[in-house]
Design an enzyme around this catalytic site. Structure first.
Site: not given
Length: 768
Positions: A2, A296-298
């Site tokens: 991420r 969230s993802d990155a």
């Protein structure tokens, strides 16, 4: 990564120095129940200001900079932000001294003393590296995956990590996608079993179990179906595909108790996953009743601007929050967009109460993990965990159980040690211990891998000459991986390929057997490692063909995370070792010499070329089902090896297939039984697989679907009577015709055998 991100390893990293003023380490805390965590979290929530609530929704990377001593490393001074209560979670730090320092800032410098969640990508090990997840899936043994992830959890928790962004449970039918290596392949039943097992391994019996970490399945949902197998591209999936194929492994992971889930990067059917209310609220919370938190993802929330769903960080945060996002993972090059929720509340753009649910869920996780009672770890205790020899034993056994014997012409394997005087180890991966580890392995954690060359030399001893030639050089990636700076991939020095090829041929000619170790280097699979073809990288095909042309027996050991083409080459034997982890070379040696009998099976269809992708054995019948493998005029569309394929050093037979009732009513179970016999002279494992086909229904049904499997150990001549029970849940499916789940009355075909081409069949009928 991420950035775009029981039990049962070796010396403590040199970077772990004593903490100047180490916090007092509390005694092991008792497990906090869900009800206790909720009560304490609600009480804490009542004391929090708007600013403190927003801070809990922030997660930052820590790359070793942005400290008080180095405030210009990023736009965000991490230490200062934590002290101000503007951070609820950190990730990508594994030094227990640094983790303790971060926790001390949160606990001692903020008004309420709320500790941090510390996350990390512990995908298949931290210091002791297990086989990559696609390999674990090839074991078809959930218990093996569970044991491996329990080891990973114990090492992670020892250094202060309390949450992993794993397992990755994305289904993929397109092996061009680099992240296939992180999942369980193409099938939802196998994928669901592996997802649940990994959650149990990471979390233990309950969230907060000592020596375990919070599990965060990812990426919700559909990431494995990106256009062209290209990482980060869009995904367009029908609800039929989502419900029947892509969502089941996530549901299984949550049913196993996973306390977190990570949203995907990409847009799903036009709506970015980080702000997809249908996914995060309607399905995840309302349908499935998920009580954990969503991350969230990155930069997933930040990226809503780039994806055209928000015009500012504040609007991105509001839309993500309203869709069901709880925590935003952010690279600290900019302040987290979640901090802009403070202004949004004050301006009346969102109610403060909208923050309460996410904050409550995050607080509950911290209480259940025991962080309020025990926020620190003891750096001096880390070596006891890292040095536990049982960890390496688990890694070796996992690598042995994951290996798949793809081909074995004339019974070349196992090699006859009594007749073996010399072995040529050839190929760029033959002496590459680091590459055995695979992706998502970082040098800061001091992992070590045993090469195939080292494993064979240790196994065969001084009585057998084992010599090595690399044979060819590695190609340079056209688009370099940003992971290389962190993963520190193994050195691949430049060589004179013409001279090295000649050396390899000469070595093969003077040896009894050539063991060719071919495949993909560590940075050729994983995130940002998608490929446009499935050929052997560089000039490995030329090397393989040249060595086979010597006429000497050739064994190919593949190191990789996806199916690869061997062209027209016909080596005597092919052993799929995957990226086998810390004990890879020792495991491969045991397999080649017959001390271990391979029993793994393919978790995907091994297609011939990228032109066939995406591909699945479980396709829907067309109006011309008989020509499914003849749709290309220039070549066959069947796979090189089918889903579920894998050979053994012994043989197995199936017999006496029967169903307990020829007809059952809707909702009733039916039991399928058969005999499984080891007909050879060696003990071995067989993965018995049961497939079905529903002949008539509300919707068209796949030509075959895996429904049950079991890995069975059998002594020579031994027979076991097997039973699989198919329930109504096994026979129902989501229909686009009704927009819901259905079970039809129909005749069903049943097959049992050792792969998806099993031909021993029977039938039963479901009637109203």
């Amino acid at each position: 990564m991420r950035l775009s991100r029981m039990v049962l390893a070796l010396a403590l990293t040199s970077s772990l120095a004593p903490l100047a003023a180490a916090p007092v380490v509390a005694k092991e805390a008792k497990i906090v129940t869900e009800a206790e965590a909720r009560e304490r979290a609600e009480a804490m929530l009542q004391r929090m200001t708007l600013e403190e609530k927003a801070g809990q929704l922030v997660q930052y990377f820590d790359f070793g900079g942005a400290t008080v001593a180095n405030p210009k490393a990023t736009a965000v001074n991490i230490d200062a932000a934590i002290a101000k209560g503007q951070v609820g979670s950190m990730l990508f730090v594994t030094d227990p001294v640094r983790i303790n320092a971060l926790q001390e800032l949160a606990v001692k410098k903020t008004r309420l003393g709320i500790p941090l969640l510390i996350g990390y990508d512990v995908i298949h090990g931290l210091h002791t590296i297990m086989p990559v997840p696609i390999a674990m899936a090839a074991s078809w043994d959930p218990a093996t995956a569970e044991r491996g992830q329990a080891v990973a959890a114990s090492e992670a928790r020892a250094v202060g990590i309390n949450w992993t962004f794993a397992p990755m449970v994305d289904i993929t039918m397109d092996p061009r996608w680099g992240r296939m290596v992180e999942g369980a392949g193409e099938d939802p039943v196998l994928g669901a079993a592996m997802a649940a097992a990994q959650v149990r391994g990471f979390q233990g019996g309950a969230i907060g179990t000592p020596g375990h970490v919070l599990s965060g399945p990812k990426h919700f949902v559909g990431y494995g179906a990106s256009f062209g197998g290209r990482d980060y591209d869009e995904v367009d999936l029908s609800e039929n595909q989502l419900r029947n194929t892509y969502l089941p492994p996530f549901k299984a992971a949550l049913d196993a108790g996973a306390g977190n889930i990570m949203s995907a990067y990409m847009g799903l059917n036009g709506v970015p996953a980080a702000a997809n209310k249908w996914l995060l609220t309607d399905v995840l919370r309302k349908e499935w009743g998920f009580k954990g938190f969503v991350v969230s993802d990155a930069n997933g929330v930040d990226s809503l601007e780039k994806q055209g769903m928000a015009g500012s960080p504040k609007q991105a945060a509001v839309r993500a929050l309203e869709a069901g996002m709880d925590l935003a993972m952010t690279v600290p090059s900019n302040p987290s967009p979640m901090l802009s929720l403070i202004d949004a509340v004050k301006n009346g753009e969102v109610a403060e109460s909208a923050l309460d649910g996410p904050v409550l869920r995050l607080l509950e996780a911290k209480y259940r993990l025991g962080l309020f009672d025990k926020p620190y770890v003891d750096p001096k205790a880390v070596p006891r965990t890292f040095d536990d020899p049982a960890h390496r034993e688990v890694a070796r056994i996992a690598a042995e159980r994951s290996a798949v014997l793809l081909a074995n012409a004339g019974g070349l394997l196992p090699l006859d040690r009594a007749k073996l005087k010399s072995v040529a180890v050839i190929g760029p991966l033959g002496d590459a211990g680091h590459d055995m580890l695979g992706p998502w392995v970082f040098s800061s954690n001091k992992p070590e891998g045993v090469s195939v060359l080292a494993g064979l030399r240790a196994k065969l001893g001084v009585g057998v000459k084992v010599e090595y030639a690399t044979g060819t050089a590695w190609p340079t990636r056209k688009n370099p991986s940003f992971f290389d700076a962190m993963n520190k991939p193994g050195e691949h020095p430049a060589i004179d390929e013409k001279a090295e090829l000649a050396k390899a041929i000469a070595l093969a000619n003077q040896s009894d057997v050539a063991v060719m170790v071919l495949g993909e280097a560590q940075n050729m699979a994983g995130e940002f490692a998608s490929r446009s073809d499935l050929k052997l990288p560089g000039r490995q095909q030329e090397l393989l063909d040249a060595v086979i042309a010597t006429g000497k027996p050739v064994v190919v050991v593949l190191v990789n995370g996806r199916p690869l083409s061997l062209g027209d080459a016909k080596p005597g034997a092919v052993l799929e070792a995957w990226y086998p982890g810390s004990e890879g070379g020792n495991a491969v040696a045991n397999l080649l010499l017959g001390d271990v009998n391979p029993g793994g099976k393919l978790p995907f269809s091994w297609i011939r070329s990228a032109a066939q992708a995406p591909y699945t054995y479980a396709y829907l019948p067309s109006h011309q089902p008989g020509s499914a493998d003849k749709r290309y005029w220039n070549e066959d569309n069947s796979p090189t090896w089918p889903f579920g394929h894998g050979l053994s050093y012994t043989t197995f037979s199936y017999g006496k297939l029967a169903v307990d009732r020829a007809s059952v009513k809707l909702g009733e179970p039916v039991t399928v039984s058969f005999d499984l016999t080891n007909t050879g002279k060696r003990a071995g494992d067989e993965v018995a697989q049961l497939y079905i086909h529903q002949r008539v229904g509300t919707s068209s049904r796949p030509v075959r679907q895996l429904k049950k499997f079991a890995r069975v150990a059998l002594a020579p001549g031994e027979t076991k009577h097997m039973q699989f029970t198919l329930t109504a849940d096994d026979l129902r499916y989501w229909s686009a015709a009704t927009k819901g789940w259905v079970q039809d009355d129909s005749a069903f075909d049943v097959w049992v055998g050792g792969d998806s081409k099993a031909d021993m069949a029977t039938t039963f009928t479901v009637a109203k």
